[in-house]
Write an enzyme that holds these catalytic residues in place. Structure first.
Site, PDB file in Angstrom:
ATOM      1  N   ASP A  87     -96.876  47.687  63.158  1.00  0.00           N
ATOM      2  CA  ASP A  87     -95.705  46.889  63.518  1.00  0.00           C
ATOM      3  C   ASP A  87     -95.444  47.016  65.011  1.00  0.00           C
ATOM      4  O   ASP A  87     -95.356  48.135  65.525  1.00  0.00           O
ATOM      5  CB  ASP A  87     -94.493  47.389  62.729  1.00  0.00           C
ATOM      6  CG  ASP A  87     -93.212  46.620  62.993  1.00  0.00           C
ATOM      7  OD1 ASP A  87     -93.237  45.639  63.775  1.00  0.00           O
ATOM      8  OD2 ASP A  87     -92.183  46.998  62.408  1.00  0.00           O
ATOM      9  N   SER A 121     -85.095  44.978  60.279  1.00  0.00           N
ATOM     10  CA  SER A 121     -85.473  44.258  61.488  1.00  0.00           C
ATOM     11  C   SER A 121     -84.244  43.963  62.352  1.00  0.00           C
ATOM     12  O   SER A 121     -83.550  44.885  62.766  1.00  0.00           O
ATOM     13  CB  SER A 121     -86.242  42.984  61.112  1.00  0.00           C
ATOM     14  OG  SER A 121     -86.878  42.424  62.232  1.00  0.00           O
ATOM     15  N   HIS A 180     -94.743  44.810  59.568  1.00  0.00           N
ATOM     16  CA  HIS A 180     -93.327  44.470  59.662  1.00  0.00           C
ATOM     17  C   HIS A 180     -92.919  43.557  58.502  1.00  0.00           C
ATOM     18  O   HIS A 180     -93.639  42.638  58.124  1.00  0.00           O
ATOM     19  CB  HIS A 180     -93.061  43.753  60.984  1.00  0.00           C
ATOM     20  CG  HIS A 180     -91.616  43.555  61.269  1.00  0.00           C
ATOM     21  ND1 HIS A 180     -90.830  44.527  61.834  1.00  0.00           N
ATOM     22  CD2 HIS A 180     -90.795  42.493  61.074  1.00  0.00           C
ATOM     23  CE1 HIS A 180     -89.599  44.080  61.966  1.00  0.00           C
ATOM     24  NE2 HIS A 180     -89.548  42.853  61.508  1.00  0.00           N
TER      25      HIS A 180
END
Length: 321
Positions: free
Chosen positions: A262, A163, A292
Protein backbone atom coordinates in the site's frame (compact mmCIF):
# COMPACT_ATOMS: atom_id res chain seq x y z
CA UNK A 1 6.59 -10.99 0.79
CA UNK A 2 4.61 -11.70 -2.38
CA UNK A 3 1.08 -10.44 -2.79
CA UNK A 4 -1.44 -12.71 -1.09
CA UNK A 5 -2.74 -15.27 -3.65
CA UNK A 6 -6.35 -14.14 -3.26
CA UNK A 7 -5.37 -10.50 -3.66
CA UNK A 8 -3.21 -11.36 -6.67
CA UNK A 9 -6.11 -13.23 -8.26
CA UNK A 10 -8.39 -10.25 -7.72
CA UNK A 11 -5.92 -7.87 -9.32
CA UNK A 12 -5.48 -10.27 -12.25
CA UNK A 13 -9.25 -10.37 -12.74
CA UNK A 14 -9.31 -6.58 -12.87
CA UNK A 15 -6.55 -6.42 -15.48
CA UNK A 16 -8.03 -5.42 -18.79
CA UNK A 17 -11.32 -4.29 -17.22
CA UNK A 18 -12.23 -0.58 -17.28
CA UNK A 19 -10.37 1.08 -14.43
CA UNK A 20 -12.33 3.29 -12.00
CA UNK A 21 -9.96 6.15 -12.76
CA UNK A 22 -8.64 7.17 -16.15
CA UNK A 23 -4.84 7.21 -16.46
CA UNK A 24 -4.89 10.89 -17.45
CA UNK A 25 -5.54 12.40 -14.03
CA UNK A 26 -5.26 15.93 -15.43
CA UNK A 27 -8.51 15.29 -17.30
CA UNK A 28 -10.29 13.17 -14.73
CA UNK A 29 -13.27 14.76 -12.95
CA UNK A 30 -14.95 13.60 -9.76
CA UNK A 31 -18.29 12.76 -11.38
CA UNK A 32 -16.65 10.43 -13.89
CA UNK A 33 -14.56 8.78 -11.21
CA UNK A 34 -17.58 8.19 -8.98
CA UNK A 35 -19.61 6.76 -11.85
CA UNK A 36 -16.85 4.35 -12.87
CA UNK A 37 -16.27 3.30 -9.26
CA UNK A 38 -19.98 2.72 -8.69
CA UNK A 39 -20.20 0.56 -11.80
CA UNK A 40 -17.25 -1.50 -10.61
CA UNK A 41 -18.69 -1.96 -7.14
CA UNK A 42 -22.06 -2.98 -8.57
CA UNK A 43 -20.38 -5.71 -10.58
CA UNK A 44 -18.49 -7.04 -7.55
CA UNK A 45 -19.68 -9.78 -5.25
CA UNK A 46 -18.62 -8.54 -1.83
CA UNK A 47 -20.31 -10.10 1.18
CA UNK A 48 -22.79 -7.85 2.99
CA UNK A 49 -21.20 -8.28 6.41
CA UNK A 50 -22.46 -9.95 9.56
CA UNK A 51 -26.09 -10.17 10.55
CA UNK A 52 -27.29 -7.39 12.84
CA UNK A 53 -30.55 -6.50 14.55
CA UNK A 54 -31.40 -3.29 12.67
CA UNK A 55 -30.11 -0.31 10.74
CA UNK A 56 -31.78 2.98 10.05
CA UNK A 57 -30.97 6.31 8.46
CA UNK A 58 -31.00 9.63 10.30
CA UNK A 59 -29.65 13.16 10.07
CA UNK A 60 -27.94 15.50 12.49
CA UNK A 61 -26.99 19.19 12.26
CA UNK A 62 -23.84 20.29 10.46
CA UNK A 63 -22.33 23.67 9.65
CA UNK A 64 -23.64 23.53 6.06
CA UNK A 65 -26.95 21.82 6.81
CA UNK A 66 -28.11 18.37 7.89
CA UNK A 67 -25.61 15.52 7.64
CA UNK A 68 -26.90 12.07 6.78
CA UNK A 69 -25.85 9.02 8.78
CA UNK A 70 -26.85 5.41 9.34
CA UNK A 71 -27.02 3.68 12.70
CA UNK A 72 -26.24 -0.03 12.85
CA UNK A 73 -27.55 -1.91 15.88
CA UNK A 74 -26.10 -5.33 16.69
CA UNK A 75 -28.07 -8.23 18.06
CA UNK A 76 -28.07 -7.58 21.81
CA UNK A 77 -29.55 -10.41 23.80
CA UNK A 78 -28.96 -8.58 27.08
CA UNK A 79 -30.93 -5.52 25.95
CA UNK A 80 -28.54 -3.17 27.75
CA UNK A 81 -27.29 0.13 26.37
CA UNK A 82 -24.32 -0.49 24.12
CA UNK A 83 -21.15 1.46 23.35
CA UNK A 84 -21.07 3.62 20.22
CA UNK A 85 -18.51 3.76 17.41
CA UNK A 86 -18.58 6.63 14.93
CA UNK A 87 -17.34 5.39 11.54
CA UNK A 88 -16.01 7.38 8.59
CA UNK A 89 -15.82 5.76 5.15
CA UNK A 90 -12.87 5.92 2.79
CA UNK A 91 -12.84 7.07 -0.82
CA UNK A 92 -10.07 9.66 -1.02
CA UNK A 93 -12.35 12.41 0.35
CA UNK A 94 -13.98 12.29 -3.11
CA UNK A 95 -16.08 9.14 -3.45
CA UNK A 96 -17.93 6.34 -1.65
CA UNK A 97 -20.50 6.73 1.11
CA UNK A 98 -22.66 4.93 3.62
CA UNK A 99 -23.73 2.15 1.24
CA UNK A 100 -20.23 1.25 0.00
CA UNK A 101 -19.00 0.64 3.54
CA UNK A 102 -22.08 -0.99 5.04
CA UNK A 103 -20.44 -4.42 5.17
CA UNK A 104 -17.58 -3.10 7.31
CA UNK A 105 -20.02 -1.34 9.65
CA UNK A 106 -22.25 -4.39 10.08
CA UNK A 107 -19.27 -6.59 10.81
CA UNK A 108 -17.78 -4.22 13.37
CA UNK A 109 -21.18 -3.74 15.02
CA UNK A 110 -21.79 -7.46 15.34
CA UNK A 111 -18.32 -8.51 16.44
CA UNK A 112 -17.49 -5.59 18.72
CA UNK A 113 -21.04 -5.51 20.09
CA UNK A 114 -21.24 -1.77 19.52
CA UNK A 115 -23.65 0.56 17.84
CA UNK A 116 -22.00 1.98 14.71
CA UNK A 117 -22.91 5.41 13.37
CA UNK A 118 -21.68 5.73 9.77
CA UNK A 119 -21.36 9.35 8.66
CA UNK A 120 -22.06 10.71 5.16
CA UNK A 121 -19.65 13.66 5.35
CA UNK A 122 -19.33 16.18 2.52
CA UNK A 123 -17.11 15.20 -0.40
CA UNK A 124 -14.57 17.10 -2.49
CA UNK A 125 -14.21 18.88 -4.80
CA UNK A 126 -17.72 20.26 -4.20
CA UNK A 127 -16.78 20.74 -0.54
CA UNK A 128 -13.03 21.11 -0.16
CA UNK A 129 -10.91 20.95 2.98
CA UNK A 130 -11.74 21.39 5.81
CA UNK A 131 -15.39 20.49 5.12
CA UNK A 132 -14.98 16.74 5.71
CA UNK A 133 -13.01 17.32 8.91
CA UNK A 134 -15.60 19.76 10.21
CA UNK A 135 -18.40 17.29 9.46
CA UNK A 136 -16.50 14.52 11.24
CA UNK A 137 -16.00 16.65 14.34
CA UNK A 138 -19.66 17.64 14.29
CA UNK A 139 -20.64 13.98 14.08
CA UNK A 140 -18.64 12.91 17.10
CA UNK A 141 -19.79 15.88 19.17
CA UNK A 142 -23.41 15.17 18.25
CA UNK A 143 -23.10 11.44 18.91
CA UNK A 144 -21.62 12.07 22.35
CA UNK A 145 -24.30 14.60 23.24
CA UNK A 146 -27.11 12.35 22.01
CA UNK A 147 -25.84 8.97 23.19
CA UNK A 148 -28.94 8.21 25.24
CA UNK A 149 -31.22 9.11 22.32
CA UNK A 150 -29.28 6.67 20.12
CA UNK A 151 -29.53 3.92 22.72
CA UNK A 152 -25.85 4.13 23.52
CA UNK A 153 -24.09 4.05 26.86
CA UNK A 154 -22.74 7.54 27.62
CA UNK A 155 -18.97 7.66 27.97
CA UNK A 156 -18.28 4.57 25.83
CA UNK A 157 -17.38 6.11 22.48
CA UNK A 158 -14.89 5.13 19.78
CA UNK A 159 -14.02 6.45 16.34
CA UNK A 160 -13.08 4.34 13.34
CA UNK A 161 -12.48 4.69 9.63
CA UNK A 162 -10.64 3.36 6.62
CA UNK A 163 -8.30 5.31 4.31
CA UNK A 164 -9.61 8.90 4.13
CA UNK A 165 -12.07 7.92 6.85
CA UNK A 166 -9.13 6.86 8.98
CA UNK A 167 -7.77 10.37 8.53
CA UNK A 168 -11.04 11.81 9.85
CA UNK A 169 -11.13 9.43 12.80
CA UNK A 170 -7.56 10.38 13.74
CA UNK A 171 -8.38 14.08 13.37
CA UNK A 172 -11.31 13.68 15.74
CA UNK A 173 -9.23 11.79 18.29
CA UNK A 174 -6.66 14.59 18.27
CA UNK A 175 -8.88 17.64 18.12
CA UNK A 176 -11.54 16.63 20.61
CA UNK A 177 -9.07 15.92 23.43
CA UNK A 178 -8.22 19.59 23.93
CA UNK A 179 -11.25 21.75 23.25
CA UNK A 180 -13.55 23.01 25.99
CA UNK A 181 -16.18 20.46 26.87
CA UNK A 182 -14.05 17.82 25.17
CA UNK A 183 -15.52 14.49 24.12
CA UNK A 184 -13.90 11.47 25.72
CA UNK A 185 -12.90 8.97 23.03
CA UNK A 186 -12.00 5.51 24.32
CA UNK A 187 -10.35 4.13 21.19
CA UNK A 188 -9.55 4.83 17.55
CA UNK A 189 -9.51 2.08 14.92
CA UNK A 190 -7.66 3.17 11.78
CA UNK A 191 -7.63 0.93 8.70
CA UNK A 192 -4.80 1.85 6.27
CA UNK A 193 -5.38 5.54 7.03
CA UNK A 194 -4.34 8.69 5.16
CA UNK A 195 -2.30 10.51 7.79
CA UNK A 196 0.06 12.80 5.87
CA UNK A 197 -1.31 14.96 3.08
CA UNK A 198 1.81 17.11 2.85
CA UNK A 199 4.51 14.51 2.15
CA UNK A 200 4.94 11.30 0.20
CA UNK A 201 6.78 8.57 2.06
CA UNK A 202 8.93 5.81 0.50
CA UNK A 203 6.01 3.39 0.21
CA UNK A 204 4.56 5.69 -2.47
CA UNK A 205 7.39 4.52 -4.73
CA UNK A 206 7.63 0.93 -3.53
CA UNK A 207 3.91 0.16 -3.78
CA UNK A 208 2.68 3.10 -5.83
CA UNK A 209 1.66 1.26 -8.98
CA UNK A 210 -0.17 -1.97 -9.67
CA UNK A 211 -1.71 -2.55 -6.24
CA UNK A 212 -5.23 -1.10 -6.63
CA UNK A 213 -4.44 2.33 -5.17
CA UNK A 214 -1.68 3.99 -7.18
CA UNK A 215 0.26 7.11 -6.31
CA UNK A 216 -1.18 9.07 -9.25
CA UNK A 217 -4.71 8.49 -7.99
CA UNK A 218 -3.69 9.43 -4.46
CA UNK A 219 -2.21 12.69 -5.73
CA UNK A 220 -5.43 13.36 -7.65
CA UNK A 221 -7.48 12.77 -4.49
CA UNK A 222 -5.42 15.36 -2.64
CA UNK A 223 -5.82 17.86 -5.46
CA UNK A 224 -9.60 17.43 -5.25
CA UNK A 225 -9.61 17.88 -1.49
CA UNK A 226 -7.19 20.80 -1.23
CA UNK A 227 -7.02 22.27 -4.73
CA UNK A 228 -4.10 21.81 -7.08
CA UNK A 229 -1.62 24.01 -5.18
CA UNK A 230 0.71 21.40 -3.71
CA UNK A 231 2.45 24.08 -1.67
CA UNK A 232 -0.71 25.02 0.20
CA UNK A 233 -0.20 25.13 3.94
CA UNK A 234 -3.61 23.45 4.30
CA UNK A 235 -2.05 20.09 3.47
CA UNK A 236 0.16 20.21 6.55
CA UNK A 237 -2.52 21.51 8.92
CA UNK A 238 -3.51 19.25 11.85
CA UNK A 239 -7.02 18.87 10.38
CA UNK A 240 -5.41 17.41 7.25
CA UNK A 241 -2.25 15.62 8.38
CA UNK A 242 -2.54 14.06 11.85
CA UNK A 243 0.96 12.58 11.47
CA UNK A 244 2.46 16.08 11.62
CA UNK A 245 0.79 17.12 14.87
CA UNK A 246 3.54 18.04 17.30
CA UNK A 247 2.00 16.97 20.60
CA UNK A 248 0.26 13.59 20.71
CA UNK A 249 0.07 12.92 24.45
CA UNK A 250 -3.41 12.03 25.70
CA UNK A 251 -4.72 11.02 22.28
CA UNK A 252 -7.04 8.02 22.53
CA UNK A 253 -5.41 4.57 22.34
CA UNK A 254 -5.22 3.30 18.77
CA UNK A 255 -5.38 0.14 16.75
CA UNK A 256 -3.82 0.73 13.34
CA UNK A 257 -3.97 -1.80 10.52
CA UNK A 258 -1.68 -1.19 7.56
CA UNK A 259 -1.49 -3.16 4.32
CA UNK A 260 1.91 -4.40 3.19
CA UNK A 261 1.43 -3.47 -0.50
CA UNK A 262 0.00 0.00 0.00
CA UNK A 263 1.46 3.41 -0.88
CA UNK A 264 0.02 4.67 2.43
CA UNK A 265 1.75 2.00 4.50
CA UNK A 266 4.60 4.14 5.81
CA UNK A 267 2.48 6.99 7.13
CA UNK A 268 0.24 4.59 9.05
CA UNK A 269 3.23 2.89 10.61
CA UNK A 270 5.07 6.13 11.36
CA UNK A 271 1.95 7.36 13.14
CA UNK A 272 1.79 4.26 15.31
CA UNK A 273 5.43 4.83 16.24
CA UNK A 274 4.84 8.50 17.05
CA UNK A 275 1.86 7.64 19.25
CA UNK A 276 3.92 5.08 21.14
CA UNK A 277 6.74 7.60 21.61
CA UNK A 278 4.18 10.01 23.11
CA UNK A 279 3.08 7.37 25.61
CA UNK A 280 -0.15 6.49 23.81
CA UNK A 281 -1.10 2.81 23.69
CA UNK A 282 -0.91 1.97 20.00
CA UNK A 283 -1.20 -1.46 18.42
CA UNK A 284 0.04 -1.73 14.84
CA UNK A 285 -0.49 -4.72 12.58
CA UNK A 286 0.87 -4.78 9.05
CA UNK A 287 -1.41 -7.17 7.14
CA UNK A 288 0.93 -9.29 5.02
CA UNK A 289 0.47 -9.54 1.27
CA UNK A 290 -2.50 -7.17 1.18
CA UNK A 291 -3.28 -4.00 -0.74
CA UNK A 292 -5.07 -0.80 0.15
CA UNK A 293 -8.81 -1.21 0.72
CA UNK A 294 -8.68 -4.93 1.40
CA UNK A 295 -10.97 -4.88 4.46
CA UNK A 296 -13.94 -3.97 2.27
CA UNK A 297 -13.54 -7.12 0.19
CA UNK A 298 -15.48 -9.47 2.43
CA UNK A 299 -16.33 -12.69 0.65
CA UNK A 300 -13.41 -12.22 -1.73
CA UNK A 301 -10.40 -12.00 0.59
CA UNK A 302 -10.08 -14.09 3.74
CA UNK A 303 -7.83 -11.32 5.05
CA UNK A 304 -10.78 -8.91 5.07
CA UNK A 305 -12.68 -11.07 7.52
CA UNK A 306 -9.59 -11.60 9.67
CA UNK A 307 -8.66 -7.91 9.78
CA UNK A 308 -12.15 -6.79 10.71
CA UNK A 309 -12.29 -9.48 13.38
CA UNK A 310 -9.01 -8.16 14.80
CA UNK A 311 -10.27 -4.58 14.75
CA UNK A 312 -13.60 -5.54 16.30
CA UNK A 313 -11.86 -7.35 19.15
CA UNK A 314 -9.82 -4.21 19.84
CA UNK A 315 -12.97 -2.09 19.95
CA UNK A 316 -14.74 -4.59 22.15
CA UNK A 317 -11.86 -4.68 24.63
CA UNK A 318 -11.77 -0.89 24.80
CA UNK A 319 -15.50 -0.27 25.02
CA UNK A 320 -16.82 -3.11 27.18
CA UNK A 321 -15.28 -2.35 30.54
Amino acid sequence: MALDPQAAALLASLAGAPAPAAPDYARLDAASYRAALAAGVAASAFAPGDAIAAEHDLTFPGEAGPIAARLYRPINAEGAALPLTVFFHGGGFVACGIDTHANICRTLAARARTLVLSVDYRLAPEARFPAAAHDALAAVRWAAANAAQLGARPGALAVAGDSAGGNLAAVCAQQLRTEAGSVAIAHQLLLYPVLDCSHEHPSYETWGQGYLLDRGLMRWFKDQYFGADEGSTDRAAPLASPLGTEHLADVAPATIISAECDPLRDEAEYYAARLAQAGVAATLVRWPGQMHGFASLLGVLDAADAALDFGARALRAALHR
